[in-house]
Design a protein around this motif. Structure first.
Motif, PDB file in Angstrom:
ATOM      1  N   SER A 112       0.845  -1.183   0.000  1.00  0.00           N
ATOM      2  CA  SER A 112       0.000   0.000   0.000  1.00  0.00           C
ATOM      3  C   SER A 112       0.884   1.238   0.000  1.00  0.00           C
ATOM      4  O   SER A 112       1.838   1.340   0.776  1.00  0.00           O
ATOM      5  CB  SER A 112      -0.904   0.028   1.240  1.00  0.00           C
ATOM      6  OG  SER A 112      -2.020  -0.803   1.060  1.00  0.00           O
TER       7      SER A 112
ATOM      8  N   ILE B 154       1.695   6.184   4.436  1.00  0.00           N
ATOM      9  CA  ILE B 154       1.027   5.650   5.617  1.00  0.00           C
ATOM     10  C   ILE B 154       0.776   6.777   6.623  1.00  0.00           C
ATOM     11  O   ILE B 154      -0.292   6.859   7.252  1.00  0.00           O
ATOM     12  CB  ILE B 154       1.874   4.537   6.250  1.00  0.00           C
ATOM     13  CG1 ILE B 154       2.168   3.445   5.228  1.00  0.00           C
ATOM     14  CG2 ILE B 154       1.191   3.975   7.481  1.00  0.00           C
ATOM     15  CD1 ILE B 154       0.950   2.818   4.620  1.00  0.00           C
TER      16      ILE B 154
ATOM     17  N   LYS C 194      -9.899   1.665  10.546  1.00  0.00           N
ATOM     18  CA  LYS C 194      -8.812   1.256   9.645  1.00  0.00           C
ATOM     19  C   LYS C 194      -7.832   0.364  10.399  1.00  0.00           C
ATOM     20  O   LYS C 194      -7.584   0.571  11.596  1.00  0.00           O
ATOM     21  CB  LYS C 194      -8.067   2.475   9.111  1.00  0.00           C
ATOM     22  CG  LYS C 194      -8.912   3.409   8.283  1.00  0.00           C
ATOM     23  CD  LYS C 194      -9.211   2.811   6.920  1.00  0.00           C
ATOM     24  CE  LYS C 194      -9.939   3.811   6.030  1.00  0.00           C
ATOM     25  NZ  LYS C 194     -10.274   3.231   4.716  1.00  0.00           N
TER      26      LYS C 194
ATOM     27  N   TRP D 261      -3.927  -1.363   9.805  1.00  0.00           N
ATOM     28  CA  TRP D 261      -2.719  -1.466   8.975  1.00  0.00           C
ATOM     29  C   TRP D 261      -1.812  -2.558   9.520  1.00  0.00           C
ATOM     30  O   TRP D 261      -1.787  -2.790  10.729  1.00  0.00           O
ATOM     31  CB  TRP D 261      -1.949  -0.136   8.982  1.00  0.00           C
ATOM     32  CG  TRP D 261      -2.645   0.965   8.253  1.00  0.00           C
ATOM     33  CD1 TRP D 261      -3.501   1.884   8.778  1.00  0.00           C
ATOM     34  CD2 TRP D 261      -2.549   1.246   6.858  1.00  0.00           C
ATOM     35  NE1 TRP D 261      -3.946   2.729   7.797  1.00  0.00           N
ATOM     36  CE2 TRP D 261      -3.376   2.368   6.608  1.00  0.00           C
ATOM     37  CE3 TRP D 261      -1.849   0.675   5.802  1.00  0.00           C
ATOM     38  CZ2 TRP D 261      -3.514   2.919   5.336  1.00  0.00           C
ATOM     39  CZ3 TRP D 261      -1.984   1.224   4.545  1.00  0.00           C
ATOM     40  CH2 TRP D 261      -2.813   2.327   4.310  1.00  0.00           C
TER      41      TRP D 261
ATOM     42  N   TRP E  35       3.983  -2.111   3.972  1.00  0.00           N
ATOM     43  CA  TRP E  35       2.694  -1.992   4.650  1.00  0.00           C
ATOM     44  C   TRP E  35       1.578  -2.489   3.747  1.00  0.00           C
ATOM     45  O   TRP E  35       1.611  -2.313   2.532  1.00  0.00           O
ATOM     46  CB  TRP E  35       2.417  -0.525   4.991  1.00  0.00           C
ATOM     47  CG  TRP E  35       3.258   0.038   6.084  1.00  0.00           C
ATOM     48  CD1 TRP E  35       4.524   0.539   5.954  1.00  0.00           C
ATOM     49  CD2 TRP E  35       2.925   0.154   7.468  1.00  0.00           C
ATOM     50  NE1 TRP E  35       4.995   0.967   7.166  1.00  0.00           N
ATOM     51  CE2 TRP E  35       4.022   0.750   8.118  1.00  0.00           C
ATOM     52  CE3 TRP E  35       1.801  -0.180   8.213  1.00  0.00           C
ATOM     53  CZ2 TRP E  35       4.029   1.017   9.488  1.00  0.00           C
ATOM     54  CZ3 TRP E  35       1.804   0.083   9.572  1.00  0.00           C
ATOM     55  CH2 TRP E  35       2.915   0.671  10.197  1.00  0.00           C
TER      56      TRP E  35
ATOM     57  N   GLU F 105      -2.965  -3.117   4.108  1.00  0.00           N
ATOM     58  CA  GLU F 105      -4.148  -2.839   4.922  1.00  0.00           C
ATOM     59  C   GLU F 105      -4.970  -4.118   5.039  1.00  0.00           C
ATOM     60  O   GLU F 105      -5.018  -4.919   4.103  1.00  0.00           O
ATOM     61  CB  GLU F 105      -4.970  -1.738   4.255  1.00  0.00           C
ATOM     62  CG  GLU F 105      -5.963  -1.057   5.147  1.00  0.00           C
ATOM     63  CD  GLU F 105      -6.640   0.125   4.466  1.00  0.00           C
ATOM     64  OE1 GLU F 105      -7.624   0.622   5.007  1.00  0.00           O
ATOM     65  OE2 GLU F 105      -6.180   0.554   3.393  1.00  0.00           O
TER      66      GLU F 105
END
Lengths: 299, 531
Positions: free
Chosen positions: A10, B212, B247, B249, B258, B260
């Motif tokens: 991400s 992030i 959310k 992570w 990273w 999600e």
């Protein structure tokens, strides 16, 4: 064909024109030998299987993030047997027990994508759980609680509320699978007329004769709702407000889709039935269900 | 109503749900061990071999692991509510909320808080936010700084580690975790908040990145973040859940990347936070729990059970997985995307295959008045005809399925009834006609018997392969339609997942999404792009 940069983590930058990568429920893994079909691949994030459900004892305390909800009302089903035409009922099915066992089914809905705890704190109440959140105007099955005897009281729910909205602005659609003009072939489905007490802000109490006459209280912005529902035959009820004396003429009739407006008196005056469980049309009552729906603005 | 903490000591696992402490057993049962205060926040637990202490709702509890008795440690032992607890070198440590004070118990005795008493952190003036015991050291964070204590063997057992002072505080009380032989936490200091750090010795090293941090610093609050760590397939993950933001992570120390995770709300069509907020490993399982229910889950990557995939859902709820790729651009030239292939492991569908749907069968027949009828089959296998059809009428012949010695022509009369007219035998005519029901999910076969009677019989259901959807954006803001691509039923390992003729663009982002309960293993993407 050449590769394109499909695989990665991400990384959604301030400007999605710069980079808008997103990886959800997948995780990147680097092929350590460096000789694979790609340097990095995506594998599925782990899933979940229920291992055990913990059942706390004593009164539950609402989570810190109890979300917004608006108004609510109750409807009740009283019948004589399980029937087999309940396929479209937005409640749990199959919980039919002999005798006076009452199956208590709660539905709720909320706004803003949060969840709403349905909390049963009466003795012998089990199965309290959360409800997921359908959109406004849609009922959604949450759970059922067993209510062991008539005449008992059951706290339905409580929680912090903001953005409270007036009762009269919402319409509920109910699907009821039945073939009888009075509702299910084996029972009746109608708005609750018996006393419903709303404890508002723990400081004042509003009495609501729900819902097919009018909402007697004015809209408020309470901090705490406590819905107290009393399933009482006789005491506290009259021929005008007993749930056992009513049948619907607008909701749930013929088991199709009924639209009920909380805004006004869309219900015709009900027919009256003999005020006795055992004399209930269709035979002795061995089942009653209640539905509570919270109404909110669509998110 | 939610899980508030999980803890394992000597093969025994304990969980807090609302106001109750439970012991959880290997056979998926649990026993209530007593009531604890409930402030709807996580509990903090620490243990010696004989004693488990639980800080919950500001109160401190002692669970005797030998007698299974739960008792309250009198609040009079402390100057304020107990916020967090730890254990090191035979001492229990209790952090006092809204203060710079922490207590140390007597050796191996969580009932004795007077022998050693309390210490005040004096190297900085801030109140303490969080605490974690790691490598026999006590890490104490304020909102802007951190100090580390070690067992010095003095009368008060713990002293500040020389050099163990960090100009980086903690933004969320429950964010620090032990992971990868060090400590991770969500940081804050005088200059800002919501940067994720790992300790390298006593030096913080940033592990979050701008993207992030852009996400986390956009949340309405981060002080409620809850962290846990776990290892799976050699990946050491740090999970940070933001309850208010919904959310979750995860940071992978193996790749420094990273991703999600989230629970897909099918009613609203968006992700909420992951269902887990706490983790412990016992019974060979990753046990997690937290949000929205009092369920303890077994968490694992998808595993084949002989017919379907276990752990391919979130306890039965579909897991939506999304990958949005990096930009594809040929220096902003306007190029055609001739085809794209998503290279993934195909043929992993369950057995039986996933239920699918197909176009209902419609045979156009003409009656003697030249009116057109559509012949189909309803969902229970009864032939139907519907007048007013459009299209080109078909002339179908069948041989009987009993003996294959007679031939028949299919037709329709003036009232829409199916007719079968005997015609000269032709061995080339088929004996059956496959049909799909009106709702598109049932398969039937139509055939004719020896006496010319039409018969139908069920022939299973419509099945499909696992599918992904692909879409793209040429401006990074608006998106194309989603196109569904099959990924091979069980055993179709050579299936290719391709989409051709995808238009032209100067800059494109592809996105794939999938929810079917199979292990999605995505290897690479290939694109044929050119003028």
């Amino acid at each position: 064909m050449p590769k394109f940069p499909l695989i990665g983590p991400s990384y959604t930058s301030q400007s999605s024109n710069a980079d808008a990568q997103s990886t959800i429920n997948l995780y990147p893994e680097r092929i350590e030998l460096g000789m694979g079909n790609n340097e990095i691949v995506l594998y599925p994030a782990p899933g979940l299987k229920s291992f055990v459900i913990l059942s706390p004892v004593g009164p539950p305390i609402p989570p810190a993030d109890i979300p917004v909800f608006g108004s609510f009302f109750q409807m009740v089903y009283v019948g004589t047997s399980s029937g087999n035409s309940r396929t479209n009922v937005p409640w749990s099915t199959g919980e039919i027990f002999p005798g006076d066992l009452v199956i208590f089914t709660v539905t709720s809905q909320l706004s803003t994508g949060n969840t709403f705890p349905i909390v049963g704190v009466s003795e012998s109440v089990t199965g309290a759980t959360y409800s997921a959140l359908p959109g406004s105007g849609v009922t959604y099955n949450a759970a059922y609680d067993i209510f062991p005897a008539l005449g008992k009281q059951l706290y339905l729910f409580y929680g912090t509320a903001t953005n409270h909205v007036p009762v009269g602005n919402y319409v509920m659609t109910i699907t009821w699978g039945g073939s009888n003009t009075n509702g299910d072939a084996n029972g009746w489905f109608f708005p609750v007329r018996f006393l419903t007490t709303l404890h508002v802000s723990a400081a004042s109490t509003q009495t609501v004769n729900t819902p097919d006459t009018s909402y007697s209280g004015s809209p408020v912005t309470p901090s705490v709702y406590t819905g107290l529902i009393s399933l009482v035959q006789g005491a506290g009820t009259t021929t005008a407000n007993s749930p056992l004396l009513r049948k619907a003429t607008g909701i749930g009739d013929r088991g199709s889709v009924g639209v009920y407006s909380l805004a006004g008196s869309t219900q015709a005056p009900p027919a009256l039935y003999t005020p006795s469980w055992n004399n209930f049309p269709g035979g002795p009552v061995n089942e009653a269900r209640m539905l509570t729906a919270a109404f909110v603005n669509a998110p | 109503m939610s899980i508030r903490g999980l803890f394992t000591i000597n093969g025994r696992t304990f969980g807090a749900a609302d106001n109750t402490l439970f012991e959880i057993f290997v056979n998926s049962t649990a026993a209530s061990e007593g009531l604890i205060a409930n402030d709807s926040l996580p509990v903090s637990m620490a243990a010696s071999a004989q004693q488990l202490i639980i800080a919950s709702g500001g109160a401190l509890y002692l669970f005797n692991l030998a007698t299974n008795a739960l008792s309250t440690i009198p609040a009079a032992n402390f100057t304020g509510p107990v916020s967090l607890v730890g254990y090191s070198d035979s001492f229990f440590i209790a952090l006092i909320a809204d203060s710079n004070r922490f207590y140390v118990s007597g050796p191996l005795d969580a009932t004795d808080w007077t022998t050693n008493g309390a210490a005040l952190v004096s190297v900085f003036p801030d109140n303490l936010v969080s605490m974690l015991v790691d490598h026999r050291e006590i890490w104490l964070w304020s909102a802007t700084k951190c100090v580390v204590y070690y067992d010095s063997g003095n009368i008060f057992p713990f002293d500040v580690v020389p050099g163990g002072y960090i100009e980086q505080g903690c933004a969320a009380k429950f964010s620090p975790v032990k992971l990868d032989n060090t400590v991770f936490w969500l940081g804050s200091d005088d200059r800002g908040a919501a940067v994720v750090w790992r300790a390298q010795g006593y030096t913080p090293a940033r592990v979050s990145n701008h993207a992030i941090e852009f996400a986390m610093q956009g949340y309405s609050r981060v002080d409620d973040a809850i962290g846990y760590s776990f290892q799976m397939e050699g990946h050491y993950f740090y999970q940070l859940d933001f309850p208010s933001a919904g959310k979750t992570w995860r940071y992978d120390t193996a790749t420094n990347m990273w991703h999600e995770v989230g629970f897909w709300d099918v009613n609203f069509g968006f992700f909420r936070g992951h269902l887990s907020q706490f983790h412990t490993f016992n019974f060979g399982k990753h046990l997690v729990g937290g949000r929205e229910s009092n369920k303890i889950y077994d968490m694992e990557i998808p595993k084949w059970n002989g017919s379907t995939w276990d752990f391919a859902t979130d306890d039965g709820a579909l897991i939506r997985r999304v990958r949005r790729a990096a930009h594809v651009s040929d220096d902003q030239h306007f190029v055609a995307h001739h085809q794209v292939q998503i290279f993934l492991e195909t043929g992993l569908g369950p057995i039986p295959a996933l239920p699918g749907s197909d176009l209902p069968t419609s045979i156009i027949l003409i009656d003697s008045s030249n009116a057109l009828w559509s012949m189909g089959i309803n969902n229970i296998g009864i032939l139907t005809t519907t007048g007013g059809a459009t299209g080109t009428p078909q002339t179908l012949f069948f041989n009987d399925a009993d003996t294959n010695t007679t031939s028949w022509r299919l037709g329709v009369n003036l009232i829409g009834a199916i007719t079968l007219t005997s015609v000269p035998y032709n061995a080339n005519y088929p004996t059956v006609l496959p049909m799909v029901s009106q709702n598109g999910t049932g398969r039937f076969v139509f055939y004719v018997n020896f006496t010319g009677i039409a018969i139908t019989s069920p022939n299973g259901t419509v099945e499909r392969a696992p599918q992904i959807s692909i879409s793209w954006s040429d401006d990074s803001h608006t998106w194309s339609n989603e196109y569904i691509l099959d990924c091979g039923k069980a055993g179709e390992f050579k299936a290719r997942v391709m989409k051709r003729r995808l238009g032209r663009s100067r800059d494109r982002v592809y996105q794939i999404a999938m929810t079917d309960p199979v292990p999605w293993r995505i290897i690479a993407g290939y694109a044929e792009i050119g003028a």
